[in-house]
Design an enzyme around this catalytic site. Structure first.
Site, PDB file in Angstrom:
ATOM      1  N   CYS A 120      12.890  10.116   8.893  1.00  0.00           N
ATOM      2  CA  CYS A 120      12.769   9.619  10.263  1.00  0.00           C
ATOM      3  C   CYS A 120      14.110   9.667  10.978  1.00  0.00           C
ATOM      4  CB  CYS A 120      12.193   8.209  10.266  1.00  0.00           C
ATOM      5  SG  CYS A 120      12.993   7.083   9.118  1.00  0.00           S
ATOM      6  N   GLU A 132       8.634  14.458  16.829  1.00  0.00           N
ATOM      7  CA  GLU A 132       9.118  14.387  15.454  1.00  0.00           C
ATOM      8  C   GLU A 132       8.283  15.337  14.603  1.00  0.00           C
ATOM      9  OE1 GLU A 132      10.365  10.883  12.402  1.00  0.00           O
ATOM     10  OE2 GLU A 132       8.330  10.796  13.199  1.00  0.00           O
ATOM     11  N   GLU A 153       8.980   0.102  11.559  1.00  0.00           N
ATOM     12  CA  GLU A 153      10.033   1.126  11.593  1.00  0.00           C
ATOM     13  C   GLU A 153       9.299   2.446  11.723  1.00  0.00           C
ATOM     14  OE1 GLU A 153      11.808   4.265  10.790  1.00  0.00           O
ATOM     15  OE2 GLU A 153      11.954   3.559   8.733  1.00  0.00           O
ATOM     16  N   LYS A 199       0.853  -1.191   0.000  1.00  0.00           N
ATOM     17  CA  LYS A 199       0.000   0.000   0.000  1.00  0.00           C
ATOM     18  C   LYS A 199       0.884   1.235   0.000  1.00  0.00           C
ATOM     19  CE  LYS A 199      -3.019   2.977   2.573  1.00  0.00           C
ATOM     20  NZ  LYS A 199      -2.111   4.097   2.199  1.00  0.00           N
TER      21      LYS A 199
END
Length: 488
Positions: A295, A391, A262, A186
């Site tokens: 990330c 983040e 992750e 996806k």
């Protein structure tokens, strides 16, 4: 890389229109207009999957795994298919780079040189590794033999992010396919185009129908259906920590499929007083590359107090070279954020961080319209500042200072995340001590974002579990089977 040619090619590009299921492009019940963050222009209508389309893709992958040739091919033949696929991707490198730039705003130079290089190398790495994962024959007693083999785990659902749509997509699909699994991937809602073209090239390379399927669609509908689907055996996801929690719940409420995550990061970039020039030179790249949408971005700069002014001034000066521009211009090094929603989120967090005591040294404004944001450096950020804790996924650097090695380690470890860290020092002993003290999946010493397909990538704590890249990724897509033979 002439800018006129890239702009003209972009105007002529014809993005994919359908889903890729069972080795062919298919329509969906609904469609969505795809726009580019470059200027907000529409790229066209794309088939947009719903739960029924997800079911169809999983069914195709299930048939291909249970009855098709892919898991039953010799590992060498699977590897050769991946190698042919890599060659086709390289032949279509310009078109794929354009699709990446148009869908998520990555500068065309970085899309062509970095994103496509990563996918090509990934396919070639696992193409070469496919027939080099041995089994075991442990020593037993006379008259008995034990065989331990690795078998493909089944149908893999891969849910990937938009910041590196082909790089991270490759990290998921290539080892899974090399192991003999079949895959439903996806795409992210913001970057649904480039992987559809890659899937078509995979079929051209020799992937049998259903071995690799690609869906575009909303995460709350398609992602959830894949997470809950009883015919999915393994789910691998790269994205935010909150969504990772959802996938664990989906697995727990369905068939207990394996889930490999992750997730986010808030990586400390630690500069000691014996390496200020090296650390400063890399600090801007570490947080402004890909508009900070990484990330592993070095979004926390930890600097020894004695050199903090020197390092910050150097980073502020370097930020001027990262001003955002049209991503189709060959000299652009930073394009827009992926969409206006992402920009608004970063600006909102930035405003909160300033209200909490932070000081903007440069940037902080969207000057070009659309979703472009100036590279931003913020000092005076305390340990509880939102710019240190969360983040952001944008080109915003939060600066903290420390007085000694112990306080540097304490600051660096004061985070819920554990994806990456970096240490800048001329002292080899200090480098080892600090690297070992970090709770992170990767620690760079006197460099940033370096790596290779041969080394694993992933994190600890709220940055997830499991590993992409290297031969260790193959562990996630295989099951161990023991056969014990009594031969009398």
């Amino acid at each position: 890389m002439d800018h006129v040619s890239w702009i003209e090619r972009a105007e002529a590009v014809r993005p994919p229109r359908g889903l890729w299921i069972g080795g062919e492009e298919r329509a969906a019940a609904t469609s969505r207009t795809i726009v580019t963050p470059r200027d907000g222009a529409a790229l066209g209508e794309l088939a947009w999957a719903d739960a029924a389309d997800a079911d169809a893709a999983v069914a195709a992958a299930r048939r291909a795994f249970d009855h098709g040739p892919w898991p039953r091919l010799a590992a060498r033949e699977r590897g050769e298919t991946l190698l042919r696929w890599a060659d086709l991707v390289e032949q279509h490198r310009d078109e794929l780079a354009l699709l990446v730039t148009l869908e998520m705003g990555k500068p065309i130079r970085h899309a062509w040189e970095i994103e496509l290089r990563a996918l090509i190398r990934c396919l070639r790495y696992y193409g070469g590794l496919a027939d080099k994962i041995p089994g075991e024959a442990p020593q037993t007693v006379d008259g008995e033999i034990a065989l331990v083999t690795r078998e493909p785990a089944g149908v893999v659902a891969a849910v990937v992010p938009w910041n590196f749509p082909l790089t991270i997509g490759g990290w998921k699909m290539a080892p899974a396919l090399a192991a003999g699994c079949t895959v439903v991937l996806k795409t992210a809602e913001q970057s649904p185009l480039s992987m559809q073209k890659v899937a078509a090239l995979g079929t051209e390379a020799g992937l049998p129908a259903g071995a690799f399927n690609v869906l575009s669609g909303d995460g709350v509908t398609v992602g959830r259906r894949l997470g809950e689907h009883p015919d999915v055996d393994v789910l691998t996801f790269t994205g935010s920590t909150p969504v990772g929690r959802h996938f664990l719940r989906y697995a727990g409420d369905s068939n207990l499929k394996r889930v490999h995550l992750e997730l986010g990061g808030k990586s400390p970039n630690i500069v000691f007083p014996d390496a200020p020039d090296l650390g400063a030179a890399a600090a801007a790249w570490a947080v402004f590359f890909n508009a900070g949408q990484m990330c592993t971005a070095g979004a926390r700069l930890l600097v020894h107090r004695s050199v903090s002014d020197q390092v910050v001034e150097a980073v502020v000066a370097a930020a001027d070279r990262w001003r955002p521009a049209d991503p189709l211009l060959p000299d652009t090094v930073m394009g827009p954020l992926v969409d206006r929603r992402g920009l608004d989120r970063v600006l909102g967090r930035l405003a909160t961080g300033i209200a909490q005591g932070g000081t903007i040294r440069c940037g902080g404004e969207s000057r070009r319209g659309g979703s472009y944001l100036e590279p931003t450096v913020v000092t005076d950020t305390g340990p509880d500042n939102v710019l240190v804790r969360e983040e952001l996924f944008g080109p915003v650097l939060a600066v903290q200072t420390f007085d000694d090695e112990a306080s540097a380690i304490e600051l660096a470890r004061d985070t819920e995340f554990g994806l990456a860290a970096a240490v800048w020092t001329a002292d080899l002993g200090r480098a080892h001590r600090v690297a070992r003290a970090m709770r992170a999946g990767t620690v760079w010493v006197n460099c940033y974002e370096e790596g290779d397909m041969s080394v694993p990538f992933g994190g600890v704590k709220l940055s997830g579990s499991g590993r992409d890249k290297s031969r260790h990724a193959m562990d996630q897509y295989t099951d161990l089977k023991t056969v014990w033979i009594n031969h009398g």
